[in-house]
Design an enzyme around this catalytic site. Structure first.
Site, PDB file in Angstrom:
ATOM      1  N   THR A  18     -13.289   6.419  13.925  1.00  0.00           N
ATOM      2  CA  THR A  18     -13.179   5.423  12.799  1.00  0.00           C
ATOM      3  C   THR A  18     -11.834   5.994  12.041  1.00  0.00           C
ATOM      4  OG1 THR A  18     -14.924   6.198  11.623  1.00  0.00           O
ATOM      5  CG2 THR A  18     -15.418   4.230  13.182  1.00  0.00           C
TER       6      THR A  18
ATOM      7  N   ASP B  22     -10.030  17.677  21.301  1.00  0.00           N
ATOM      8  CA  ASP B  22      -9.030  17.940  20.302  1.00  0.00           C
ATOM      9  C   ASP B  22      -7.990  18.638  20.363  1.00  0.00           C
ATOM     10  OD1 ASP B  22      -8.057  17.520  17.637  1.00  0.00           O
ATOM     11  OD2 ASP B  22      -9.331  19.106  16.696  1.00  0.00           O
TER      12      ASP B  22
ATOM     13  N   ASN C   3      -9.340   7.662  12.995  1.00  0.00           N
ATOM     14  CA  ASN C   3      -7.968   7.742  13.489  1.00  0.00           C
ATOM     15  C   ASN C   3      -7.176   6.624  13.289  1.00  0.00           C
ATOM     16  OD1 ASN C   3      -9.331   9.250  16.519  1.00  0.00           O
ATOM     17  ND2 ASN C   3      -8.276  10.345  14.673  1.00  0.00           N
TER      18      ASN C   3
ATOM     19  N   TRP D 279      -0.577  20.508  21.174  1.00  0.00           N
ATOM     20  CA  TRP D 279      -0.290  20.733  22.616  1.00  0.00           C
ATOM     21  C   TRP D 279       1.205  20.328  22.928  1.00  0.00           C
ATOM     22  CZ3 TRP D 279       1.056  18.404  27.141  1.00  0.00           C
ATOM     23  CH2 TRP D 279       0.911  19.144  28.415  1.00  0.00           C
TER      24      TRP D 279
END
Length: 237
Positions: free
Chosen positions: A63, A17, A65, A22
């Site tokens: 699922t 994650d 995402n 980032w």
């Protein structure tokens, strides 16, 4: 490294994650972070294999995402396909067996073809097992297992009273591997997010605020050191 190698976890699972955050911290698009995350995957797979970890499971795409912007989803699927094309030969040469867990029915046929080719090429390898969870959801996995068992009962192949934990376990996507000893989550989130919810019953959990692209060898070692310092009683004393 302080780790007592004799007590290293046999199965490590990682919720990767923080790629998007980032990238945002560097004023870059989210896909830039996902590309950096692929480099971290390459490093972590190499380290885990070298250290003798028997199973590494990576949570790549859930699922849930699919709710993300279409451009990001398409980019992630392309990255996954590119990873398979570029890395499968190296995985094979290093005796890593690649398994993709999760529903494939909504994945592009071209991607499914790449998955099947990679799994076929590496299926007899004797080194580390690398599970990559794609279109995976823990609750869906349990539902699929229950439906499979219900069909067997309906067809007379199985009696309801014969269904126990072992029988259900054999119907999961992870049926041929041990439950994870250690689950790592990066980015500071303190939840499992529908990941291996049956298998994690006695897993040790380790959380870090480090974002996935910054998950270095030193951070990995820190997680393993912490795991090795714990006493696992599995309900005993």
């Amino acid at each position: 490294m302080k780790t007592d190698w004799k007590t290293l976890p046999a199965h490590v699972a990682i919720i990767m994650d923080g790629n998007g955050r980032w990238a945002k911290s560097k004023n870059k698009p989210r896909l830039y972070g996902h590309k950096a995350g692929v480099e971290t995957i390459r490093n972590v797979v190499t380290l885990a294999s070298q250290w003798g970890i028997k199973v590494l499971t990576l949570y790549a795409f859930s699922t849930e995402n699919w709710k993300r912007p279409k451009a990001e989803v398409n980019g992630l699927m392309k990255l996954f396909g590119d990873y398979l094309k570029k890395e499968v030969q190296s995985l094979h040469e290093n005796q890593v067996r690649l398994c993709i867990i999760g529903r494939r029915d909504v994945l592009a046929p071209s991607l499914v073809h790449l998955i099947e080719e990679a799994e076929t090429l590496t299926k007899d390898n004797k080194g580390m097992i690398l599970n990559v969870a794609v279109n995976y959801g823990g609750r869906l996995e349990v539902l699929d297992a229950v439906r499979s068992l219900a069909e067997k009962v309906k067809e007379g192949q199985l009696q309801p009273e014969e269904i126990d934990e072992r029988v259900l376990q054999k119907s999961l996507y992870t049926k041929d591997i041990p439950d994870p000893d250690l689950i790592i989550r990066t980015s500071g989130e303190l939840r499992l997010s529908n990941f291996l919810i049956w298998q994690c019953a006695y897993s040790e959990l380790w959380f870090t605020s480090v974002l996935w692209p910054d998950f270095t060898e030193e951070v990995f070692k820190e997680a393993l050191d912490d795991y090795c310092s714990r006493k696992r009683r599995f309900g005993g004393v």
